[in-house]
Design a protein around this motif. Sequence first.
Motif, mmCIF file in Angstrom:
data_model
loop_
_atom_site.group_PDB
_atom_site.id
_atom_site.type_symbol
_atom_site.label_atom_id
_atom_site.label_comp_id
_atom_site.label_asym_id
_atom_site.label_seq_id
_atom_site.Cartn_x
_atom_site.Cartn_y
_atom_site.Cartn_z
ATOM 1 N N THR A 27 1.267 -1.331 0.357
ATOM 2 C CA THR A 27 0.496 -0.269 -0.039
ATOM 3 C C THR A 27 1.163 1.629 -0.283
ATOM 4 O OG1 THR A 27 0.003 0.261 2.261
ATOM 5 C CG2 THR A 27 -2.137 -0.835 1.117
ATOM 6 N N HIS A 28 2.595 1.312 0.673
ATOM 7 C CA HIS A 28 2.781 2.100 0.299
ATOM 8 C C HIS A 28 4.111 2.293 -0.771
ATOM 9 C CE1 HIS A 28 0.564 2.308 3.917
ATOM 10 N NE2 HIS A 28 1.214 3.686 3.517
ATOM 11 N N PRO A 29 3.854 2.213 -1.849
ATOM 12 C CA PRO A 29 5.489 1.503 -3.201
ATOM 13 C C PRO A 29 6.330 2.654 -3.087
ATOM 14 C CG PRO A 29 3.014 2.419 -4.147
ATOM 15 C CD PRO A 29 2.960 2.235 -2.957
ATOM 16 N N ALA A 30 5.781 4.266 -2.606
ATOM 17 C CA ALA A 30 6.940 5.120 -2.004
ATOM 18 C C ALA A 30 7.727 4.969 -0.751
ATOM 19 C CB ALA A 30 6.198 6.675 -1.863
ATOM 20 N N GLY A 31 7.369 4.162 -0.398
ATOM 21 C CA GLY A 31 8.396 3.676 0.895
ATOM 22 C C GLY A 31 9.563 2.820 0.387
ATOM 23 N N ASP A 62 12.066 2.194 -10.591
ATOM 24 C CA ASP A 62 11.277 3.357 -10.810
ATOM 25 C C ASP A 62 9.801 2.828 -11.043
ATOM 26 O OD1 ASP A 62 13.567 4.091 -12.291
ATOM 27 O OD2 ASP A 62 14.106 3.427 -13.993
ATOM 28 N N ARG A 63 9.905 1.473 -11.626
ATOM 29 C CA ARG A 63 8.493 0.969 -10.858
ATOM 30 C C ARG A 63 7.508 0.569 -9.887
ATOM 31 N NH1 ARG A 63 7.739 -4.935 -8.977
ATOM 32 N NH2 ARG A 63 9.325 -5.049 -8.611
ATOM 33 N N GLN A 67 4.332 3.544 -9.472
ATOM 34 C CA GLN A 67 2.901 2.791 -9.505
ATOM 35 C C GLN A 67 2.601 3.582 -7.541
ATOM 36 O OE1 GLN A 67 3.672 -0.710 -7.017
ATOM 37 N NE2 GLN A 67 4.051 -2.249 -9.035
ATOM 38 N N ALA A 68 3.379 4.549 -6.972
ATOM 39 C CA ALA A 68 3.072 5.043 -6.757
ATOM 40 C C ALA A 68 2.883 6.727 -7.103
ATOM 41 C CB ALA A 68 4.840 6.127 -5.551
ATOM 42 N N ASP A 70 0.451 6.448 -9.276
ATOM 43 C CA ASP A 70 0.015 5.679 -10.046
ATOM 44 C C ASP A 70 -1.206 5.599 -8.871
ATOM 45 O OD1 ASP A 70 0.350 5.243 -12.507
ATOM 46 O OD2 ASP A 70 0.464 3.149 -13.332
ATOM 47 N N ALA A 71 -0.671 5.741 -7.973
ATOM 48 C CA ALA A 71 -1.680 5.047 -6.773
ATOM 49 C C ALA A 71 -2.149 7.195 -6.679
ATOM 50 C CB ALA A 71 -1.083 4.740 -5.777
ATOM 51 N N ASP A 72 -1.140 7.534 -6.381
ATOM 52 C CA ASP A 72 -1.721 9.400 -5.906
ATOM 53 C C ASP A 72 -2.687 9.767 -7.303
ATOM 54 O OD1 ASP A 72 -0.576 9.345 -4.016
ATOM 55 O OD2 ASP A 72 1.110 10.426 -5.052
ATOM 56 N N THR A 73 -2.403 9.342 -8.326
ATOM 57 C CA THR A 73 -3.353 9.396 -9.635
ATOM 58 C C THR A 73 -4.629 9.309 -9.698
ATOM 59 O OG1 THR A 73 -1.355 9.930 -10.543
ATOM 60 C CG2 THR A 73 -3.362 10.314 -11.798
ATOM 61 N N PRO A 74 -6.057 10.417 -9.249
ATOM 62 C CA PRO A 74 -7.523 9.931 -8.405
ATOM 63 C C PRO A 74 -8.222 8.908 -10.302
ATOM 64 C CG PRO A 74 -7.204 12.384 -8.752
ATOM 65 C CD PRO A 74 -6.187 11.744 -9.338
#
Length: 74
Positions: A27-31, A62-63, A67-68, A70-74
């Motif tokens: 649930t936290h790809p940026a992390g 990069d992947r 994903q992070a 994409d998750a931030d984009t509504p």
Amino acid sequence: MERVLGDDHSVTLANRYDLTVWRRDPTHPAGIATALEQLLEDVIRVVGPDDDLTLNIQEDIDRFRDQATDADTP
């Protein structure tokens, strides 16, 4: 592993990579990308920028960044 082989051994770095990816929070790809970026510095220093491990980590960063985003984009 670190005690036996040392922090800068290529096997230790590969194990750190595996553990980082396996323990990720989906649930936290940026992390995970941030954790891999920290590892990447050590990997480049030890095995160089053209090693397979380095390239795999860069692809994963990069992947997970994608994903992070994409998750931030509504």
